[in-house]
Design a protein around this motif. Structure first.
Motif, short mmCIF file in Angstrom:
data_model
loop_
_atom_site.label_atom_id
_atom_site.label_comp_id
_atom_site.label_asym_id
_atom_site.label_seq_id
_atom_site.Cartn_x
_atom_site.Cartn_y
_atom_site.Cartn_z
N ASP A 123 -10.45 -12.36 2.53
CA ASP A 123 -11.13 -11.61 1.47
C ASP A 123 -10.90 -10.11 1.65
O ASP A 123 -10.70 -9.39 0.66
CB ASP A 123 -12.64 -11.91 1.49
N LEU A 128 -7.42 -9.31 0.46
CA LEU A 128 -7.36 -9.37 -1.00
C LEU A 128 -8.00 -8.13 -1.63
O LEU A 128 -7.60 -7.72 -2.72
CB LEU A 128 -8.05 -10.64 -1.50
N ARG A 129 -8.98 -7.57 -0.93
CA ARG A 129 -9.58 -6.33 -1.44
C ARG A 129 -8.66 -5.13 -1.22
O ARG A 129 -8.68 -4.17 -2.01
CB ARG A 129 -10.94 -6.08 -0.76
N PRO A 187 1.10 -4.25 -6.35
CA PRO A 187 0.46 -5.51 -5.95
C PRO A 187 1.45 -6.41 -5.21
O PRO A 187 2.62 -6.06 -5.05
CB PRO A 187 0.06 -6.13 -7.29
N VAL A 241 -5.31 -5.04 -1.32
CA VAL A 241 -4.19 -5.03 -2.26
C VAL A 241 -4.38 -6.19 -3.24
O VAL A 241 -4.75 -7.29 -2.84
CB VAL A 241 -2.84 -5.21 -1.52
N GLN A 242 -4.09 -5.93 -4.50
CA GLN A 242 -4.17 -7.00 -5.48
C GLN A 242 -3.09 -8.03 -5.22
O GLN A 242 -1.92 -7.69 -5.02
CB GLN A 242 -4.01 -6.45 -6.90
N HIS A 243 -3.48 -9.31 -5.19
CA HIS A 243 -2.54 -10.41 -4.99
C HIS A 243 -2.52 -11.28 -6.24
O HIS A 243 -3.56 -11.57 -6.84
CB HIS A 243 -2.96 -11.29 -3.81
N TYR A 244 -1.33 -11.72 -6.60
CA TYR A 244 -1.17 -12.71 -7.66
C TYR A 244 -0.76 -14.04 -7.03
O TYR A 244 -0.06 -14.07 -6.03
CB TYR A 244 -0.11 -12.27 -8.66
N LYS A 264 0.84 -1.20 0.00
CA LYS A 264 0.00 0.00 0.00
C LYS A 264 0.87 1.26 0.00
O LYS A 264 0.54 2.26 -0.64
CB LYS A 264 -0.93 -0.02 1.21
N ASN A 315 -5.43 -19.31 -7.31
CA ASN A 315 -5.57 -19.30 -8.77
C ASN A 315 -5.47 -20.68 -9.39
O ASN A 315 -5.61 -20.83 -10.60
CB ASN A 315 -4.50 -18.39 -9.39
#
Length: 299
Positions: free
Chosen positions: A51, A54-55, A29, A57-60, A24, A64
């Motif tokens: 959740d 995850l909202r 991300p 900060v974008q996580h990769y 942040k 998945n």
């Protein structure tokens, strides 16, 4: 200059919370480097980001993949390198965070090009393991690849079997494929290790295991039990509860073993990471010092 900040350390040390704050701060991300958090079915038992997180900060590489998908460190390396090419175009500083030793090494140093095992070889090795046992396979490995035999965890049947699969499929030693030649990366790497006093870390591990049980890990493990043969489920937390389902232990004993095995895994992680002299160690609460260190190295 393009720079990848790697945040690592033992399980339950506090990597997720700190990395979110750093992401942040830099408006970037997070690339996840936890080999089990990639599986969407294992959210509770892997302490995957919530959740809400995850909202924030974008996580990769979080949730998945499915446990039914075949995945390994080599595939992870390729996917992360492709992603970094894209992310570095947007921001020259990126962050990767996690505690999976092989996954972090794959990104930082590259991974050996190990052949994919044929189905017939894999089936034969499984048959031999069931009929002859681990000790016989270890003796076979000692004959075929004595160098690897000396360093492999001979209590870990998966690693013994995999080394033998390579030997039989290729006619070469497993050692010959593990050149460990460090790949040159087109970006700088800053490694930050997080650690706490041992007693403090162990308390956090024990508490997290209790919280997992409160959050529904027993039900999650029950849903996964029919697929317990999958490699993704050869994981602390699930293995102990599978033994509970099979009446090997009481539930209380399974949870205590989960805590003990998690503490043992944390020690293994620290041993691995502390061999790397490029890691700079901090307490997770030293956020200002960590930011200053990144700034000094980045500039």
């Amino acid at each position: 200059m393009k720079t990848l900040v790697v945040i690592t350390g033992p399980t339950a040390v506090g990597k997720t919370a700190l990395t979110i704050r750093l992401a942040k701060h830099y408006h970037i991300p997070i690339i996840n480097a936890d080999s089990r958090q990639i599986y969407r079915e294992l959210k509770i038992g892997t302490a995957a980001p919530s959740d809400e997180q995850l909202r924030e900060v974008q996580h990769y590489f979080v949730g998945n993949k499915s446990i039914d998908d075949y995945y390994n460190a080599s595939m992870y390396e390729q996917e992360v390198m492709t992603l970094l090419d894209k992310l570095f175009e947007e921001q020259p500083l990126q962050v990767l965070s996690g505690g999976s030793m092989m996954y972090i090494d794959a990104v930082c140093n590259g991974i050996d090009d190990i052949p994919t095992i044929r189905d017939d070889i894999r089936t034969e090795m499984k048959r031999r393991y069931q009929e002859e046992g681990l000790e016989a396979l270890c003796e076979d490995l000692k004959r075929l690849d004595p160098e690897h035999y000396d360093i492999v965890d001979r209590q870990n049947y998966r690693r013994v079997i995999h080394a033998l699969e390579i030997c039989y499929q290729t006619g070469k030693t497993y050692t010959s494929f593990r050149k460990q030649e460090k790949k040159q990366r087109p970006f700088r790497i800053i490694k930050i290790g997080l650690n706490r006093e041992r007693e403090e870390l162990y308390q956090r591990i024990n508490h997290r295991c209790d919280v997992m049980m409160e959050d529904g890990l027993l039900k999650e493990a029950e849903l996964m039990y029919p697929k317990r043969h999958l490699n993704a489920l050869n994981t602390v937390g699930y293995k102990e509860l599978f033994d509970y389902f099979e009446n090997r232990w009481s539930l209380d004993e399974a949870v205590e073993r989960m805590k003990g095995n998690t503490r043992r895994y944390a020690r293994k992680q620290l041993t691995w990471f502390k061999r790397d002299d490029s890691v700079r160690w901090f307490h997770p609460d030293e956020e200002e010092q960590i930011l200053n260190y990144i700034t000094q190295q980045y500039e």
